[in-house]
Design a protein around this motif. Structure first.
Motif: not given
Length: 326
Positions: A77-82, A130-132, A144-153, A156-160
């Motif tokens: 997300f940061l790279s897209h922000l930049s 910024l919201a993402a 934290p235990l579900r982070y990699t499951i929820i925030m999968n590639p 994230c791509g679909l969100l963008m």
């Protein structure tokens, strides 16, 4: 002349008198000042700001791409922000620099329409980014235990993709609505770029629908992402308060510090400019104030992340060390 117009007469439906229709070719961007002695100073200042913005944000993108340790949702997300900051600055500042250098303040109708559209697209996309990023921190801290499951590639791509499509559609809708407006002989825009609100002020026809659309889009662009950010940080604060150790609380907040600073700068300057416009009747002062939200945040974001984020500092150090040995 600042405008080329084609005037034609036509009878109304009821045989009323002919009405003139003017096709506008150019607008005049008044810029920040009329003082010729200040023009070289403004040119140098904005050229420096633009170069810092582009180089700083390119470094951020380069650091994220080149370091495999930064291939995470947060830095995605940061790279897209930049990249968005580069695009937003490129939409406004180069045209201003060209106008000062050539001493020609005009911008074509098509150029003005394009500038409005791109400013809205990248401005809205930055809101969603910024919201993402806030949601990413919320999931990382609260689940934290579900982070990699929820925030999968894929997610994230679909969100963008959804954020960009939504930004593009709403920006195009606002831009195309300008085509239905008519303009008189006063074609001066008291800004250094084509700002939708200023353009509507010089329109001769009714702008009621345009204003309603602006408020609706502002709610979607600003209200919805900001509500998501507030919700995310409310949950984060609630989670942090349950941590007993002060070191644990500091560690959690340190991961959010850079994002909170960027959010505060982005929304703080926007709200500040809006409030200042309510208390000043000077369009030129409003133009100067608009620099605070259309130029300053994009320049400051790389500094905020490079100074406050340990991972980014390490990655940038590796890049410069690697280059020094080449």
């Amino acid at each position: 002349m600042a405008q080329d117009s084609v005037v034609s007469g036509s009878l109304g439906i009821n045989g009323t008198a002919p009405r003139n229709h003017t096709v506008i070719a150019e607008f005049i961007l008044l810029g920040l000042t009329d003082d010729p002695e200040l023009q070289p100073i403004i040119f140098s200042l904005f050229l420096m700001v633009y170069l810092i913005t582009v180089l700083g944000n390119l470094l951020m993108v380069w650091a994220v791409i080149s370091d495999s340790h930064l291939h995470t949702p947060m830095y995605f997300f940061l790279s897209h922000l930049s990249f968005t900051d580069i695009c937003l600055s490129t939409t406004t500042i180069p045209k201003m620099l060209v106008n000062i250098h050539t001493q020609n303040q005009t911008i074509t109708f098509t150029g003005c329409l394009s500038q409005i559209c791109f400013v809205m697209v990248f401005g809205a996309f930055e809101n969603f980014l910024l919201a993402a990023m806030a949601y990413d921190r919320y999931v990382a801290i609260c689940s934290p235990l579900r982070y990699t499951i929820i925030m999968n590639p894929s997610f994230c791509g679909l969100l963008m993709l959804l954020s960009m499509v939504t930004s593009l559609m709403l920006a195009l809708l606002n831009s195309l609505m300008i085509l239905h407006l008519s303009f008189c002989t006063d074609l001066e825009i008291p800004q250094f770029f084509c700002e939708l609100a200023q353009l509507l002020k010089i329109a001769c026809s009714s702008t009621l629908i345009n204003n309603i659309l602006i408020y609706s889009v502002t709610f979607i662009f600003g209200g919805v992402p900001l509500s998501g950010i507030i919700f995310s940080y409310t949950k984060i604060v609630s989670s942090v308060l349950n941590i007993s150790s002060s070191s644990g609380k500091y560690k959690v907040f340190s991961t959010c510090g850079s994002h909170l600073s960027v959010v505060s700068l982005f929304y703080g300057t926007s709200v500040g400019v809006y409030i200042s416009s309510l208390f000043t009747q000077s369009s030129r002062k409003s133009a100067v104030a608009s620099v605070m939200y259309i130029v300053v945040p994009q320049m400051m974001n790389p500094f905020i992340y490079s100074l406050r984020n340990k991972d980014i500092k390490v990655s940038l150090r590796k890049l410069f060390v690697k280059k020094s040995f080449l």
